[in-house]
Design an enzyme around this catalytic site. Structure first.
Site, PDB file in Angstrom:
ATOM      1  N   GLU A 166       4.537  -6.579   1.309  1.00 58.41           N
ATOM      2  CA  GLU A 166       3.901  -6.957   0.045  1.00 58.41           C
ATOM      3  C   GLU A 166       3.683  -5.697  -0.782  1.00 58.41           C
ATOM      4  O   GLU A 166       2.601  -5.128  -0.747  1.00 58.41           O
ATOM      5  CB  GLU A 166       2.547  -7.608   0.305  1.00 58.41           C
ATOM      6  N   CYS A 180     -17.073   2.604 -26.686  1.00 56.67           N
ATOM      7  CA  CYS A 180     -18.420   3.161 -26.712  1.00 56.67           C
ATOM      8  C   CYS A 180     -19.033   3.192 -25.321  1.00 56.67           C
ATOM      9  O   CYS A 180     -19.949   2.426 -25.003  1.00 56.67           O
ATOM     10  CB  CYS A 180     -19.285   2.349 -27.661  1.00 56.67           C
ATOM     11  N   GLU A 181     -18.475   4.023 -24.470  1.00 58.16           N
ATOM     12  CA  GLU A 181     -18.968   4.240 -23.102  1.00 58.16           C
ATOM     13  C   GLU A 181     -18.666   5.694 -22.782  1.00 58.16           C
ATOM     14  O   GLU A 181     -17.541   6.155 -23.015  1.00 58.16           O
ATOM     15  CB  GLU A 181     -18.178   3.389 -22.087  1.00 58.16           C
ATOM     16  N   ARG A 240      -8.111   2.732 -14.633  1.00 61.29           N
ATOM     17  CA  ARG A 240      -8.064   3.451 -13.361  1.00 61.29           C
ATOM     18  C   ARG A 240      -8.824   4.779 -13.383  1.00 61.29           C
ATOM     19  O   ARG A 240      -9.584   5.058 -12.441  1.00 61.29           O
ATOM     20  CB  ARG A 240      -6.621   3.650 -12.890  1.00 61.29           C
ATOM     21  N   TYR A 281      -1.310  -1.630 -11.909  1.00 58.82           N
ATOM     22  CA  TYR A 281      -2.757  -1.711 -12.130  1.00 58.82           C
ATOM     23  C   TYR A 281      -3.135  -1.085 -13.477  1.00 58.82           C
ATOM     24  O   TYR A 281      -4.174  -0.449 -13.614  1.00 58.82           O
ATOM     25  CB  TYR A 281      -3.517  -1.068 -10.950  1.00 58.82           C
ATOM     26  N   TYR A 289     -11.720   4.493 -10.691  1.00 57.61           N
ATOM     27  CA  TYR A 289     -11.487   5.184  -9.420  1.00 57.61           C
ATOM     28  C   TYR A 289     -11.458   6.706  -9.568  1.00 57.61           C
ATOM     29  O   TYR A 289     -11.179   7.416  -8.606  1.00 57.61           O
ATOM     30  CB  TYR A 289     -10.116   4.805  -8.825  1.00 57.61           C
ATOM     31  N   ARG A 336       2.506  -1.322  -6.060  1.00 59.05           N
ATOM     32  CA  ARG A 336       2.498  -0.025  -6.735  1.00 59.05           C
ATOM     33  C   ARG A 336       3.809   0.749  -6.604  1.00 59.05           C
ATOM     34  O   ARG A 336       4.297   1.316  -7.574  1.00 59.05           O
ATOM     35  CB  ARG A 336       1.349   0.811  -6.175  1.00 59.05           C
ATOM     36  N   GLY A 349       0.766  -1.236   0.000  1.00 63.73           N
ATOM     37  CA  GLY A 349       0.000   0.000   0.000  1.00 63.73           C
ATOM     38  C   GLY A 349       0.794   1.281   0.000  1.00 63.73           C
ATOM     39  O   GLY A 349       0.197   2.361   0.048  1.00 63.73           O
TER      40      GLY A 349
HETATM   41  C1  PLP Z   1      -2.960  -5.459  -3.578  1.00 64.52           C
HETATM   42  C2  PLP Z   1      -2.313  -6.034  -2.407  1.00 64.52           C
HETATM   43  C3  PLP Z   1      -1.017  -5.633  -2.055  1.00 64.52           C
HETATM   44  C4  PLP Z   1      -0.232  -4.596  -2.813  1.00 64.52           C
HETATM   45  O1  PLP Z   1      -0.746  -3.314  -2.742  1.00 64.52           O
HETATM   46  P1  PLP Z   1       0.080  -2.080  -3.352  1.00 64.52           P
HETATM   47  O2  PLP Z   1      -0.761  -0.925  -3.035  1.00 64.52           O
HETATM   48  O3  PLP Z   1       0.200  -2.308  -4.822  1.00 64.52           O
HETATM   49  O4  PLP Z   1       1.405  -2.053  -2.674  1.00 64.52           O
HETATM   50  C5  PLP Z   1      -0.439  -6.249  -0.959  1.00 64.52           C
HETATM   51  N1  PLP Z   1      -1.086  -7.192  -0.244  1.00 64.52           N
HETATM   52  C6  PLP Z   1      -2.335  -7.595  -0.559  1.00 64.52           C
HETATM   53  C7  PLP Z   1      -2.987  -8.632   0.271  1.00 64.52           C
HETATM   54  C8  PLP Z   1      -2.988  -7.028  -1.634  1.00 64.52           C
HETATM   55  O5  PLP Z   1      -4.227  -7.414  -1.933  1.00 64.52           O
END
Ligand code: PLP
Length: 415
Positions: free
Chosen positions: A273, A342-343, A312, A371, A316, A276, A239
């Site tokens: 994890e 066509c949207e 995106r 993404y 969003y 992005r 995240g």
């Molecule tokens: C999507 C996701 C991430 C990665 O999120 P980023 O914002 O791309 O870093 C990590 N862990 C889980 C469980 C996710 O679903």
């Protein structure tokens, strides 16, 4: 940081002018910088160098095999959310012992596949999933290593579609229930409790939500220990946000500094994890202006990339900077940049003040590495774009543009 900059009056990726890629490959095309990928990965590694850690690149952000292979070579593990992603990660050379598997809807078939491959661990998101995993592991005579995904219930201050750690989220297990589920997990014959997992959302641009959620998770780990359940891994999820329009965001070292106290106290290996932050600014979507058009007082640029290529903005309302590939003095104007789909919701930018570009010119949609292609579709029977990886002065197509035959692959007319 990224490696897209103007040189000699044209926008380049590393040392390759984007115009050269468009000529060779056509448009729309995704272009990724190998050096940017490596640099982002390195910064992440460095930031957490003081504590035992494992970076598991989040495959869903960009799952191109060439991208995965670059990160595999740097020592990255993988965070996967499906059997398909496991297949890709292994194919790209990421070792199973560095793969963690999240997701609320793992099928038994996917569980069995991941168990056969002997991945590091499953991030389990519900009690019933836990029982299913115990059963599937039992059939293979194995013990599934797990972490439970808990919900620290912290507001990540991001778009609601990508906030995942609140109480009402479909993900993870409530804090109050989590202890009981851990006790149940510890009692199962074919499950081995290894860690705690949290993932509070995506595109988070403050350190506080991480610090706060990790403090709650740390407290929870303490409670687990009191109940005789020892965990060796704390998975803080992903995240980390990136700048999409020049805004200030924390660096990996800032996150690390905020989280180190809790992580050090527990002497666990921390799993990150991250998706992005590694790939987002390492890629652009290269597109050509097909037509200039007016509708009432509005001006439109109709480009050859659409919501099926990059969803995106439509999904969003995300902002992506859009710049002309050729650098010169230009008037400014306010336009909607739209695709051929066509949207009415098919746009890449709305009411955007930008330099005036003419028909036939190339544009780069910035920060499209995460993404982007992975969320593309064949809607309107549009062939999915090519993907290109740049390395210094060289570039290579790492996914061919789809052909018309690809579009109908597997379909049959019944007579
Ligand atoms: C999507 C996701 C991430 C990665 O999120 P980023 O914002 O791309 O870093 C990590 N862990 C889980 C469980 C996710 O679903």
């Amino acid at each position: 940081m990224h490696d897209f900059r103007y040189a000699g009056g044209v926008l380049c990726c590393e040392d390759v002018p984007l115009g050269r890629i468009a000529e060779a490959v056509g448009t729309p095309a995704y272009v990724y910088s190998k050096h940017t990928l490596q640099e982002h990965y390195r910064r992440l590694e460095e930031a957490f160098s003081g504590i035992p850690h494992l970076v598991c690149y989040s495959v869903k952000a960009n799952s191109n095999l060439a991208v995965l292979a670059v990160l595999a070579a740097m020592g990255s593990g993988a965070d996967i959310v499906s059997g398909g992603e496991l297949y890709r990660a292994l194919k790209a050379g990421i070792p199973a012992e560095k793969i963690v598997y999240a997701g609320i809807g793992k099928t038994e078939e996917e569980m069995a596949y991941a168990l056969r491959q002997d991945i590091l661990m499953f991030n389990v998101e519900s009690e019933t999933e836990l029982l299913a995993l115990d059963r599937v592991a039992g059939e293979q005579g194995k013990r599934a290593r797990i972490a439970l995904r808990i919900n620290p219930d912290v507001d990540p201050l991001t778009h609601p579609y990508i906030a995942t750690g609140m109480k009402e989220a479909k993900f993870g297990i409530d804090m109050e229930k989590a202890l009981a589920v851990y006790q149940q997990a510890a009692s199962l014959a074919h499950v081995e409790v290894l860690g705690v997992h949290q993932h509070i959302g995506s595109q988070i641009t403050r350190v506080e939500p991480f610090r706060d959620s990790l403090e709650k998770t740390g407290e929870f780990v303490r409670r687990l220990h009191e109940h005789g359940i020892k965990v060796r891994f704390i998975n803080i999820g992903g995240g980390f946000g990136i700048p999409y329009g020049g805004e200030e965001v924390p660096y990996p070292v800032d996150y690390a500094r905020a989280m180190k106290p809790v992580l050090k106290e527990h002497r666990c290996t921390v799993i990150l994890e991250i998706g992005r932050m590694i790939v987002g600014n390492a890629g652009v979507l290269l597109t050509k202006v097909l037509y200039r058009k007016r509708g009432g007082a509005k001006r439109f640029l109709v480009v050859d990339a659409a919501m099926n290529d990059l969803v995106r903005p439509s999904l969003y309302g995300s902002y992506h900077e859009i710049v002309p590939v050729e650098e010169r003095e230009r008037e400014r104007e306010t336009v909607d940049v739209v695709g051929p789909v066509c949207e009415a919701g098919d746009f890449l930018a709305k009411e955007r003040a930008m330099p005036r570009v003419e028909e036939g010119e190339l544009l780069a949609v910035m920060s499209a590495g995460a993404y982007g292609f992975v969320m593309s579709s064949n809607y309107n029977s549009r062939r999915r774009a090519a993907e290109v990886l740049v390395d210094g002065g060289d570039f290579a197509v790492v996914r061919e543009r789809e052909s018309l035959e690809d579009l109908v692959k597997g379909e049959r007319i019944l007579r």
